[in-house]
Design a protein around this motif. Structure first.
Motif, PDB file in Angstrom:
ATOM      1  N   GLY A  35       0.804  -1.207   0.000  1.00  9.71           N
ATOM      2  CA  GLY A  35       0.000   0.000   0.000  1.00  9.71           C
ATOM      3  C   GLY A  35       0.839   1.259   0.000  1.00  9.71           C
ATOM      4  N   GLU A  36       0.457   2.230   0.846  1.00 10.81           N
ATOM      5  CA  GLU A  36       1.149   3.517   0.924  1.00 10.81           C
ATOM      6  C   GLU A  36       2.590   3.379   1.408  1.00 10.81           C
ATOM      7  OE1 GLU A  36       0.195   6.535   0.149  1.00 10.81           O
ATOM      8  OE2 GLU A  36      -1.968   6.410  -0.138  1.00 10.81           O
ATOM      9  N   LEU A  37       2.854   2.354   2.226  1.00 11.70           N
ATOM     10  CA  LEU A  37       4.182   2.177   2.806  1.00 11.70           C
ATOM     11  C   LEU A  37       5.256   2.077   1.734  1.00 11.70           C
ATOM     12  CD1 LEU A  37       6.026   1.585   5.258  1.00 11.70           C
ATOM     13  CD2 LEU A  37       5.416  -0.829   5.004  1.00 11.70           C
ATOM     14  N   PHE A  38       4.898   1.540   0.579  1.00 14.53           N
ATOM     15  CA  PHE A  38       5.876   1.309  -0.487  1.00 14.53           C
ATOM     16  C   PHE A  38       6.494   2.598  -1.002  1.00 14.53           C
ATOM     17  CE2 PHE A  38       6.975   0.390  -4.971  1.00 14.53           C
ATOM     18  CZ  PHE A  38       7.805  -0.710  -4.778  1.00 14.53           C
ATOM     19  N   ARG A  39       5.851   3.728  -0.763  1.00 16.30           N
ATOM     20  CA  ARG A  39       6.355   4.992  -1.301  1.00 16.30           C
ATOM     21  C   ARG A  39       7.724   5.372  -0.734  1.00 16.30           C
ATOM     22  NH1 ARG A  39       2.078   7.335  -4.029  1.00 16.30           N
ATOM     23  NH2 ARG A  39       0.063   6.440  -3.458  1.00 16.30           N
ATOM     24  N   ILE A  40       8.113   4.781   0.358  1.00 16.09           N
ATOM     25  CA  ILE A  40       9.435   5.087   0.915  1.00 16.09           C
ATOM     26  C   ILE A  40      10.545   4.626  -0.015  1.00 16.09           C
ATOM     27  CG2 ILE A  40       9.886   2.972   2.242  1.00 16.09           C
ATOM     28  CD1 ILE A  40      10.667   4.832   4.596  1.00 16.09           C
ATOM     29  N   ILE A  41      10.241   3.716  -0.938  1.00 15.83           N
ATOM     30  CA  ILE A  41      11.250   3.239  -1.889  1.00 15.83           C
ATOM     31  C   ILE A  41      11.784   4.389  -2.744  1.00 15.83           C
ATOM     32  CG2 ILE A  41       9.689   2.694  -3.819  1.00 15.83           C
ATOM     33  CD1 ILE A  41      11.367   0.171  -4.310  1.00 15.83           C
ATOM     34  N   TYR A  42      10.980   5.428  -2.972  1.00 20.16           N
ATOM     35  CA  TYR A  42      11.393   6.543  -3.821  1.00 20.16           C
ATOM     36  C   TYR A  42      12.416   7.447  -3.137  1.00 20.16           C
ATOM     37  CZ  TYR A  42       7.279   4.868  -6.281  1.00 20.16           C
ATOM     38  OH  TYR A  42       6.369   4.066  -6.933  1.00 20.16           O
ATOM     39  N   TYR A  43      12.690   7.192  -1.864  1.00 19.21           N
ATOM     40  CA  TYR A  43      13.735   7.902  -1.132  1.00 19.21           C
ATOM     41  C   TYR A  43      14.855   6.952  -0.713  1.00 19.21           C
ATOM     42  CZ  TYR A  43      10.111  11.386  -1.116  1.00 19.21           C
ATOM     43  OH  TYR A  43       9.154  12.273  -1.524  1.00 19.21           O
ATOM     44  N   HIS A  44      14.466   5.738  -0.337  1.00 16.53           N
ATOM     45  CA  HIS A  44      15.435   4.752   0.141  1.00 16.53           C
ATOM     46  C   HIS A  44      16.389   4.314  -0.975  1.00 16.53           C
ATOM     47  CE1 HIS A  44      16.890   1.583   2.795  1.00 16.53           C
ATOM     48  NE2 HIS A  44      16.688   0.689   1.831  1.00 16.53           N
ATOM     49  N   VAL A  45      15.857   3.947  -2.120  1.00 15.39           N
ATOM     50  CA  VAL A  45      16.691   3.447  -3.221  1.00 15.39           C
ATOM     51  C   VAL A  45      17.571   4.549  -3.831  1.00 15.39           C
ATOM     52  CG1 VAL A  45      16.633   2.426  -5.536  1.00 15.39           C
ATOM     53  CG2 VAL A  45      15.201   1.484  -3.712  1.00 15.39           C
ATOM     54  N   PRO A  46      17.033   5.741  -4.139  1.00 12.66           N
ATOM     55  CA  PRO A  46      17.921   6.788  -4.641  1.00 12.66           C
ATOM     56  C   PRO A  46      19.040   7.155  -3.670  1.00 12.66           C
ATOM     57  CG  PRO A  46      15.655   7.345  -5.144  1.00 12.66           C
ATOM     58  CD  PRO A  46      15.619   6.151  -4.234  1.00 12.66           C
ATOM     59  N   THR A 100      15.869   5.392   6.677  1.00 15.71           N
ATOM     60  CA  THR A 100      14.632   5.015   5.983  1.00 15.71           C
ATOM     61  C   THR A 100      14.423   3.504   5.981  1.00 15.71           C
ATOM     62  OG1 THR A 100      15.815   5.052   3.861  1.00 15.71           O
ATOM     63  CG2 THR A 100      14.612   7.047   4.495  1.00 15.71           C
ATOM     64  N   GLY A 101      15.526   2.729   5.968  1.00 15.17           N
ATOM     65  CA  GLY A 101      15.392   1.276   5.976  1.00 15.17           C
ATOM     66  C   GLY A 101      14.655   0.749   7.203  1.00 15.17           C
ATOM     67  N   PRO A 102      15.089   1.096   8.420  1.00 15.21           N
ATOM     68  CA  PRO A 102      14.360   0.630   9.603  1.00 15.21           C
ATOM     69  C   PRO A 102      12.919   1.148   9.678  1.00 15.21           C
ATOM     70  CG  PRO A 102      16.585   1.252  10.189  1.00 15.21           C
ATOM     71  CD  PRO A 102      16.402   1.668   8.775  1.00 15.21           C
ATOM     72  N   LEU A 103      12.677   2.375   9.206  1.00 12.10           N
ATOM     73  CA  LEU A 103      11.294   2.863   9.189  1.00 12.10           C
ATOM     74  C   LEU A 103      10.417   1.977   8.310  1.00 12.10           C
ATOM     75  CD1 LEU A 103      11.887   6.721   8.879  1.00 12.10           C
ATOM     76  CD2 LEU A 103      11.042   5.483  10.883  1.00 12.10           C
ATOM     77  N   TRP A 201      17.732  13.208  -6.741  1.00 12.82           N
ATOM     78  CA  TRP A 201      18.704  12.961  -5.683  1.00 12.82           C
ATOM     79  C   TRP A 201      20.132  12.982  -6.212  1.00 12.82           C
ATOM     80  CZ3 TRP A 201      17.897  11.347  -0.347  1.00 12.82           C
ATOM     81  CH2 TRP A 201      16.590  11.585   0.073  1.00 12.82           C
ATOM     82  N   PHE A 202      20.339  12.490  -7.435  1.00 18.16           N
ATOM     83  CA  PHE A 202      21.668  12.593  -8.027  1.00 18.16           C
ATOM     84  C   PHE A 202      22.057  14.056  -8.222  1.00 18.16           C
ATOM     85  CE2 PHE A 202      21.439   8.075  -9.430  1.00 18.16           C
ATOM     86  CZ  PHE A 202      22.711   7.686  -9.031  1.00 18.16           C
ATOM     87  N   ALA A 203      21.120  14.856  -8.721  1.00 18.98           N
ATOM     88  CA  ALA A 203      21.406  16.282  -8.946  1.00 18.98           C
ATOM     89  C   ALA A 203      21.721  16.983  -7.636  1.00 18.98           C
ATOM     90  CB  ALA A 203      20.209  16.941  -9.632  1.00 18.98           C
ATOM     91  N   TRP A 204      20.969  16.687  -6.596  1.00 24.29           N
ATOM     92  CA  TRP A 204      21.215  17.285  -5.284  1.00 24.29           C
ATOM     93  C   TRP A 204      22.586  16.863  -4.746  1.00 24.29           C
ATOM     94  CZ3 TRP A 204      19.218  15.241  -0.041  1.00 24.29           C
ATOM     95  CH2 TRP A 204      19.508  16.159   0.969  1.00 24.29           C
ATOM     96  N   GLY A 205      22.892  15.570  -4.863  1.00 27.70           N
ATOM     97  CA  GLY A 205      24.168  15.079  -4.374  1.00 27.70           C
ATOM     98  C   GLY A 205      25.344  15.705  -5.099  1.00 27.70           C
ATOM     99  N   ILE A 206      25.234  15.873  -6.415  1.00 28.87           N
ATOM    100  CA  ILE A 206      26.313  16.492  -7.182  1.00 28.87           C
ATOM    101  C   ILE A 206      26.527  17.935  -6.749  1.00 28.87           C
ATOM    102  CG2 ILE A 206      26.945  17.291  -9.500  1.00 28.87           C
ATOM    103  CD1 ILE A 206      25.654  14.684 -10.546  1.00 28.87           C
ATOM    104  N   LEU A 207      25.440  18.655  -6.488  1.00 27.16           N
ATOM    105  CA  LEU A 207      25.562  20.028  -6.011  1.00 27.16           C
ATOM    106  C   LEU A 207      26.342  20.081  -4.703  1.00 27.16           C
ATOM    107  CD1 LEU A 207      24.796  23.054  -6.147  1.00 27.16           C
ATOM    108  CD2 LEU A 207      22.674  22.458  -4.928  1.00 27.16           C
ATOM    109  N   ILE A 208      25.982  19.231  -3.750  1.00 27.43           N
ATOM    110  CA  ILE A 208      26.675  19.207  -2.464  1.00 27.43           C
ATOM    111  C   ILE A 208      28.133  18.799  -2.648  1.00 27.43           C
ATOM    112  CG2 ILE A 208      26.724  18.186  -0.158  1.00 27.43           C
ATOM    113  CD1 ILE A 208      23.714  17.690  -0.455  1.00 27.43           C
TER     114      ILE A 208
END
Length: 233
Positions: A35-46, A100-103, A201-208
């Motif tokens: 269900g909704e819980l799966f949406r964390i993959i869009y932050y965890h995997v990147p 994010t993994g333990p959450l 997330w790649f773009a943000w990481g490159i900026l940092i």
């Protein structure tokens, strides 16, 4: 011009992050099982993908430093700056992975943590690079950069182990979504959302990464100038 370019790029990054958030929360369909819980993959995997990329940058910088430290000292210092910047940014994103993994696991498995291969090797990776940063921060002496480079290379060896862990061993962590066995993969709508968030997330990481590299190079140049002034004085 450089400041304007960085400002424009930062604006693009913010736009991508907002768009990725919108896609993840409002556009992506619910998962049939989670269900909704799966949406964390869009932050965890990147976060994991970006961490691996910047640990690779740190690896390349560490190898560059060891290769050029005697023949091209200036080039070696630049490589060392990339190594440090890559390690710092990699640790930031690896920390996001470990949060994010333990959450996700708490809701999916009923526990916050389990010592399976994927989770354990990821924690080991994080600890190695935190040790690298502690070495750079608190150790002193002419061999610090060399020792850090060796530690950075050693730490990078764990990256492929983390990536392959749920292929080599039976783990509680889910099987690979892409390139896994029968039944693996994502719906096209989910792939598109994951793609947008990977890009953001790649773009943000490159900026940092670039900003941190510039700060470290400036620090190196200032330290070199101070050393020269002390010798002349």
């Amino acid at each position: 011009m450089k400041k304007n370019a960085i400002g424009l790029y930062a604006a693009v990054v913010v736009a991508l992050m907002i768009w990725g958030f919108y896609q993840a929360i409002y556009v992506a369909p619910d998962d049939a099982m989670q269900g909704e819980l799966f949406r964390i993959i869009y932050y965890h995997v990147p976060s994991a993908a970006v961490a691996f990329l910047f640990f690779a940058v740190s690896l390349a910088g560490s190898i560059g430093y060891l290769s050029y430290r005697r023949s091209h000292p200036e080039r070696a210092q630049g490589a060392d700056a990339w190594a440090l910047a890559g390690a710092e940014v990699g640790v930031i994103f690896c920390t996001v992975v470990l949060l994010t993994g333990p959450l996700w696991g708490r809701r999916a498995w009923g526990i916050w943590w389990t010592w399976d291969a994927r989770l354990t090797t990821t924690l080991v990776l994080w600890l190695i690079y935190v040790s690298y940063l502690l070495l750079r921060r608190f150790a002193a002496g002419p061999q610090v950069q060399t020792l850090a480079a060796v530690l950075g290379i050693f730490g990078a060896l764990d990256v492929p182990i983390v990536y392959m862990s749920n292929r080599w061993w039976r783990t509680q962590h889910p099987a690979p979504v892409f390139g896994g066995g029968e039944g693996s993969g994502m719906a096209p709508a989910m792939k598109a959302v994951l793609g947008w968030n990977m890009l953001a997330w790649f773009a943000w990481g490159i900026l940092i990464l670039v900003l941190r590299y510039q700060v470290e190079r400036r620090h190196q140049i200032n330290a070199s100038n101070e050393a020269l002034d002390a010798l002349e004085g």
